[in-house]
Design an enzyme around this catalytic site. Structure first.
Site, PDB file in Angstrom:
ATOM      1  N   ASP A  33       6.909   5.474  -5.571  1.00  0.00           N
ATOM      2  CA  ASP A  33       7.689   4.323  -5.116  1.00  0.00           C
ATOM      3  C   ASP A  33       9.130   4.767  -4.936  1.00  0.00           C
ATOM      4  O   ASP A  33       9.638   5.604  -5.701  1.00  0.00           O
ATOM      5  CB  ASP A  33       7.614   3.173  -6.119  1.00  0.00           C
ATOM      6  N   LEU A 151      -7.711  -8.788  -2.549  1.00  0.00           N
ATOM      7  CA  LEU A 151      -7.300  -9.121  -3.910  1.00  0.00           C
ATOM      8  C   LEU A 151      -6.573 -10.459  -3.932  1.00  0.00           C
ATOM      9  O   LEU A 151      -5.698 -10.710  -3.115  1.00  0.00           O
ATOM     10  CB  LEU A 151      -6.368  -8.037  -4.470  1.00  0.00           C
ATOM     11  N   GLU A 153      -3.958 -12.793  -5.910  1.00  0.00           N
ATOM     12  CA  GLU A 153      -2.952 -12.731  -6.960  1.00  0.00           C
ATOM     13  C   GLU A 153      -3.396 -13.609  -8.119  1.00  0.00           C
ATOM     14  O   GLU A 153      -3.904 -14.715  -7.939  1.00  0.00           O
ATOM     15  CB  GLU A 153      -1.595 -13.196  -6.426  1.00  0.00           C
ATOM     16  N   CYS A 258       0.157 -13.573   1.962  1.00  0.00           N
ATOM     17  CA  CYS A 258      -0.800 -13.068   2.963  1.00  0.00           C
ATOM     18  C   CYS A 258      -1.089 -14.042   4.101  1.00  0.00           C
ATOM     19  O   CYS A 258      -0.927 -13.687   5.277  1.00  0.00           O
ATOM     20  CB  CYS A 258      -2.110 -12.695   2.274  1.00  0.00           C
TER      21      CYS A 258
END
Length: 437
Positions: A33, A151, A153, A258
């Protein structure tokens, strides 16, 4: 079982979950990252995001030695057999996905990738992105695949380890199988396809879920006009396996990190492809109109003599886009808040996962420490996130603080009977107090 050297670039919800869970399956994982502070915190197993079980999986990975974190992206890929790109693809100009982060990383790692490794797009990206990344890499010895995430949350770790399906797309079937084989020990259907099929599958899934939510919200409005109970109607259709019960709960509209960006991105793809998709456009427009309609209900119940909310204090319970997360990205609660603020309302908000003062929201609302602080002197209370603790509030105490005994339950999570005992008036979505009782 073949264990791989895996590099994951990006440690947001998707990247950190992917890296930590792959390490839990036995792979050797390096997560990279660009944020040095975040890397240092993750090395201490300090997870910034609110996600059940994720801190435990990160701690276990670090303790086993199979999970490590670095800021050096180029060095991180040098020994990788598989490299996952888990990078932000926010909504850009005209609704198209902004691929700047993906393209920048592809350029950064191009000359450090080992021969024969596979680069995997985990981020949600438009059809054709795998080919675009392959062209940017310009490495015929490197395969680019697509492995979209599915996925939720608040359930990301569970969904990774217990998925409904694993979708992998690649031009080389052997590369697709290699990526699918990373999910060793996970019993789920494998869908192996080309990159276009995998990329479109993700967009299609999120569009369909958004469509179900828009349908449920429009259905709730129809129920209100016809004196029908939306819960009963949904129960009547949800038992049909062709329809299903999931994603049919009416509420304040859909949002999150999303659905809004992916539906707009897919609409942009349709326009560029010359394909008319009126159902997609209607899904988006219905969501916006539904939120406006809910705001009009608040205005009707709380407006001053001039018909506006100017100077009217309102309490908002919930800011996160759903319970179980602190994520405010494209939250429907904030969309409702902005519309109320445009009408002049003074907003005081409480959310159990959003405790710190947010300078970026200071012009919109004031975040307070308790629900009672939010409702103190407010004209009405508006429930916008389905946190279960809101059901168990001391509603008699709330009634004592509210200036007017009015509660708009835009998540249909409260017990109208309990509120009635506290001398509070309850309004839900697609339901009346009598129906709910």
């Amino acid at each position: 079982m073949t264990l791989r050297n895996v590099t994951v670039i990006g440690t947001g919800y998707v990247g950190l979950t992917t890296g930590a869970c792959l390490a839990s399956l036995g792979h050797r994982v390096v997560c990279a990252d660009a944020d040095p502070g975040k890397v240092e915190r993750l090395r201490r197993a300090e997870v910034d995001i609110l996600e059940p079980d994720l801190p435990d999986v990160v701690r276990a990975g670090l303790a086993s030695g199979r999970l490590e974190f670095t800021q050096d992206t180029r060095a991180a890929v040098e020994k990788a057999e598989v490299v996952f790109l888990c990078l932000p693809t926010p909504m850009g100009v005209g609704g198209a996905a902004d691929l700047a982060a993906v393209e920048a990383v592809a350029d950064e790692i191009r000359d450090r990738l080992p021969r024969g490794c596979t680069v995997v797009n985990k981020s949600t990206v438009p059809v054709g992105t795998a080919e675009r990344v392959a062209a940017l890499l310009d490495r015929p010895d490197v395969t680019v695949a697509s492995n979209p995430e599915f996925l939720r949350e608040g359930r990301a770790v569970h969904d990774f380890l217990h998925p409904d399906r694993i979708v992998v797309g690649a031009a080389d079937p052997d590369a697709a199988r290699q990526v699918a084989d990373l999910y060793v020990g996970i019993d789920a259907p494998r869908v192996l396809t080309d990159t276009a099929g995998a990329e479109l599958a993700k967009y299609a899934a999120n569009f369909f879920l958004a469509m179900k939510l828009s349908f449920a919200n429009n259905l709730a409005t129809l129920c209100e006009r016809l004196d029908a109970d939306v819960d009963d109607v949904i129960a009547g259709i949800g038992h049909d396996p062709r329809i299903g019960r999931a994603f049919l709960d009416p509420g304040p509209g859909w949002g999150g990190s999303c659905l809004p960006k992916d539906t707009h991105a897919l609409l942009n793809v349709c326009e560029e492809s010359g394909v008319e998709f009126p159902l997609l456009r209607a899904t988006i427009e219905t969501n916006v109109e539904h939120q406006r309609r809910l705001v009009e209900r608040v205005v009707a119940g709380c407006a001053g003599p001039d018909g506006s909310l100017r100077g009217v204090r309102l309490a908002l319970l919930g800011l996160a886009f759903k319970a179980g997360t602190s994520d405010l990205r494209d939250s429907p609660a904030l969309a409702i808040a902005r519309l109320l603020r445009e009408r002049g309302a003074e907003l005081y908000a409480y959310d159990p996962a959003v405790s710190e003062r947010r300078p970026d929201l200071s012009d919109l609302l004031t975040i307070v420490d308790t629900p009672l602080d939010a409702v103190d002197g407010a004209r009405a209370c508006v429930v916008l996130t389905e946190w279960p603790q809101f059901r168990d509030l001391d509603w008699a105490a709330v009634a004592g603080r509210l200036g007017t005994p009015l509660v708009f339950d835009f998540r249909n999570i409260l017990d109208p009977g309990r509120l009635g005992e506290a001398a509070l008036s309850w309004e839900g979505v697609g339901r009346t107090p009598a129906m709910a009782s």
